[in-house]
Design an enzyme around this catalytic site. Structure first.
Site, short mmCIF file in Angstrom:
data_model
loop_
_atom_site.label_atom_id
_atom_site.label_comp_id
_atom_site.label_asym_id
_atom_site.label_seq_id
_atom_site.Cartn_x
_atom_site.Cartn_y
_atom_site.Cartn_z
N HIS A 135 41.52 0.09 -11.97
CA HIS A 135 41.11 -0.81 -10.89
C HIS A 135 39.68 -0.56 -10.45
O HIS A 135 39.15 -1.26 -9.61
CB HIS A 135 42.03 -0.64 -9.68
N HIS B 176 44.65 3.12 -9.72
CA HIS B 176 44.18 4.02 -10.78
C HIS B 176 42.82 3.59 -11.31
O HIS B 176 42.25 2.60 -10.85
CB HIS B 176 45.23 4.12 -11.90
N LYS C 53 52.11 0.04 -6.59
CA LYS C 53 51.61 0.64 -7.83
C LYS C 53 50.37 1.45 -7.50
O LYS C 53 49.66 1.15 -6.53
CB LYS C 53 51.28 -0.45 -8.84
#
Length: 562
Positions: free
Chosen positions: A129, A126, A123
């Site tokens: 985070h 982005h 994942k």
RNA sequence: GCGCCAUUAGCUCAAUUGGAUAGAGCGUUGGUCUACGGAACCAAAGGUUAGGGAUUCGAAUUCCUUAUGGCGCACCA
């Protein structure tokens, strides 16, 4: 220097406790009321006297000391005015006599585990985070600085049905060339496509579960694809960590604990904590006002909490931590309350040393909440790139001859974004806007870096200046405000650590930079008499050292020129 | 429905944890460049600290209550 306890010792009173007085002493809000004050209101009942009368009595009985220049009674307050030269001497000498560095505190031998960032495999990394990564990374540096043995743990999300789904998507629509080229972005597209297609064909979900089972059962093809995804993600993510100056001591994630959960379940059974409810194995927490904590699904497989229990026990055994922090968004408040309670019920007295450090939610301004499934994400690396190129533009405009332009633009651009994440209290929700993240004016990372570079520049130009330190030069309002802040550095860091709140250091650095810039515009260095110039230069270098050390604690580099 | 969290200037946030006249930045308006970096500095305007009640010498801060928003509450993590 702890002036409160110095003053507390000077106050003579038969009726009042030293500790009582020490607790009441407080810094003044306004310099015109002195440096420290003692509000006497709360002593009134005990002494049967009016607060101003108490203040007056304490003032008369005060033992003389060179530190205290004068005292004044204002209302119920006893205000202490310090001898500024003594304060200045203490603050400046501490840094100057140490070759203009602020050394870390001595090791206390205690180990602190910090679980932070904890990205999901396959994942995107982005902006959602950013907070856990920046807060955890900053706490990591602060603990090390304060003499702890810090252990940074990236609890990778590298297990679960989503990998089965991804394998399905990869086998159906995957394009190795595309993955080669766009790596994690290609994986994200596959993930998003799976979810849109699965709405039309729910049987895809079953295929996903099947392929996850293949991973669990050690199917070679499934494992090969899974490891490929993991490698791609880690490679990509480590680039971002490098830019942020983040490091980890362990990447033990969910898959690492797969074979470590049985002893947990055995112990839960042994203690009689496990009950069956609606087919699932749970720990009932009704007594503690919480919903039950799910340990095993009805198909017998484990859950989030199970893995967290195994991880906590493993960390205690491996690191024998004094504290174990979990830097995770507040959405999971209940989960951590439950999980810590279960640890306690299992008989682990160190459960009290586990601390959830929550922080607010990140949403996208105008676009609402982030969703990986819908592809509604902003890649952190894109934000950093934008910030760096804007920073480069500004450098080209203001300082085109600068050496190391690229590196400096990195330092400043990344610094702006990271400071943005660490400047406010953790618990506040953040609506992310690129404009705000790219702001370089006012209370920002670049402002702090600019101030530091300014210090370096003056120090460089004033290299030849010599003289004697004349502390009286540092006693005017502007210079003394800076001196007092220098003195507050260590207590601020310790307090920030106590509250798990890096923003306290950020705020402090802003205060210091503002006070310094005010001093700077009003006080000349070059061209002044030797002792004056030398003393002011020493203050500049002390500020430079403090800014540099403080910036480092909140993950910012401090370039000497920008 | 129950629980937790948030609410301070137009916007983003502080307030030394119960202390004095609630402070900054952005934005707005006006100033400071023949001194060392103008990514700066100074000044003005902007507040019933969401509303109400309570506690006490004193409340943005503690308690109760209402409102608004967010998050969570069974097999995802």
């Amino acid at each position: 220097m702890d002036y409160k306890s110095v003053v507390a010792k000077l106050i003579k009173s038969d009726e009042l406790d030293k500790s009582e007085i020490l607790a009441a002493l407080a810094p003044t809000q306004d310099a015109k009321n002195g440096d420290l004050c003692l509000p006497c209101f709360k002593f009134a009942a005990k002494l049967h006297m009016a607060p101003p009368a108490i203040a007056n009595k304490l003032k008369e009985d005060l033992l003389p000391d060179p530190l205290i220049e004068k005292t004044e009674v204002a209302g119920g307050y006893l205000n202490f005015y310090f001898n500024r030269e003594i304060i200045a001497k203490n603050a400046i000498d501490a840094i100057a006599n140490n070759n203009f560095t602020l050394p870390p505190l001595e090791s206390n031998g205690k180990t602190v585990c910090i679980d932070y960032s904890s990205i999901n495999i396959a994942k995107p990394f982005h902006i959602g985070h950013l907070l856990t990564t920046a807060i955890g990374g900053s706490l990591y540096r602060m603990y090390k600085y304060c003499g702890y043995n810090a252990v940074g743990i990236n609890h990778l999300g590298d297990w679960g049905t989503q990998f089965g789904k991804l394998i399905v998507a990869y086998k159906k629509w995957g394009d190795d060339g595309d993955i080669e080229k766009r790596n994690i972005r290609a994986l994200l597209d596959l993930y998003v496509r799976f979810h849109t297609e699965a709405e039309k064909n729910p049987e895809l979900e079953d295929e996903g579960r099947y392929w996850f089972k293949q991973i669990e059962d050690g199917n070679e093809e499934a494992l090969a694809i899974f490891h490929k995804f993991k490698d791609i993600t880690l490679k990509e993510v480590s680039k971002v960590y490098d830019r942020l100056g983040i490091t980890f001591d362990s990447y033990a994630g969910e898959s690492f604990y797969n074979d470590k959960m049985q002893p947990i379940i055995d112990r839960l059974k042994e203690k009689g904590l496990l009950t069956i409810s609606e087919g699932a194995s749970v720990v009932d927490l009704e007594k503690y006002g919480m919903p039950p904590c799910l340990i095993l699904k009805k198909d017998g497989t484990s859950l989030y909490a199970t893995r967290d229990l195994a991880a906590a026990v493993y960390r205690k055994k491996t690191y024998d931590f004094y504290k174990c922090l979990y830097v995770v968004a507040y959405q999971q408040n209940l989960h951590f309350k439950q999980f810590f309670k279960v640890l306690e019920l299992m008989g682990y007295d160190w459960a009290k040393d586990c601390v959830h450090v929550p922080f607010g939610m990140v949403s996208l301004e105008g676009a609402g909440s982030l969703s990986t499934r819908k592809g509604n994400v902003v890649f952190l690396s894109d934000v950093l790139d934008s910030a760096v190129s804007k920073s480069l533009e500004i450098i080209n405009e203001k300082n085109p001859d600068l050496e190391n332009k690229e590196q400096t633009a990195q330092d400043v651009g990344v610094g702006a974004v990271v400071f943005g994440a660490l400047s406010g209290g953790r618990i506040k929700d953040i609506s992310f806007s690129l404009d705000k993240a790219l702001s370089f004016d006012g209370e920002t990372g670049p402002y702090l870096q600019y101030t530091h570079a300014r210090c370096c520049s003056i120090a460089e130009k004033a290299k030849g200046v010599t003289g004697k330190l004349d502390y009286s030069v540092l006693c005017d309002e502007d210079a003394f405000a800076v001196v007092k802040l220098l003195d507050a550095f260590y207590p601020t860091v310790l307090n920030a650590l106590d509250k798990y709140e890096p923003s306290m250091v950020s705020r402090y650095l802003i205060d210091l930079a503002q006070a310094f810039n005010k001093f700077y515009v009003g006080s000349r260095i070059l061209g002044e008499a030797d002792d004056v110039a030398y003393t002011r230069l020493t203050l500049v270098k002390a500020v430079e050292a403090t800014l540099k050390t403080g910036l480092n604690l909140i993950l910012l580099n401090a370039p000497e020129k920008m």
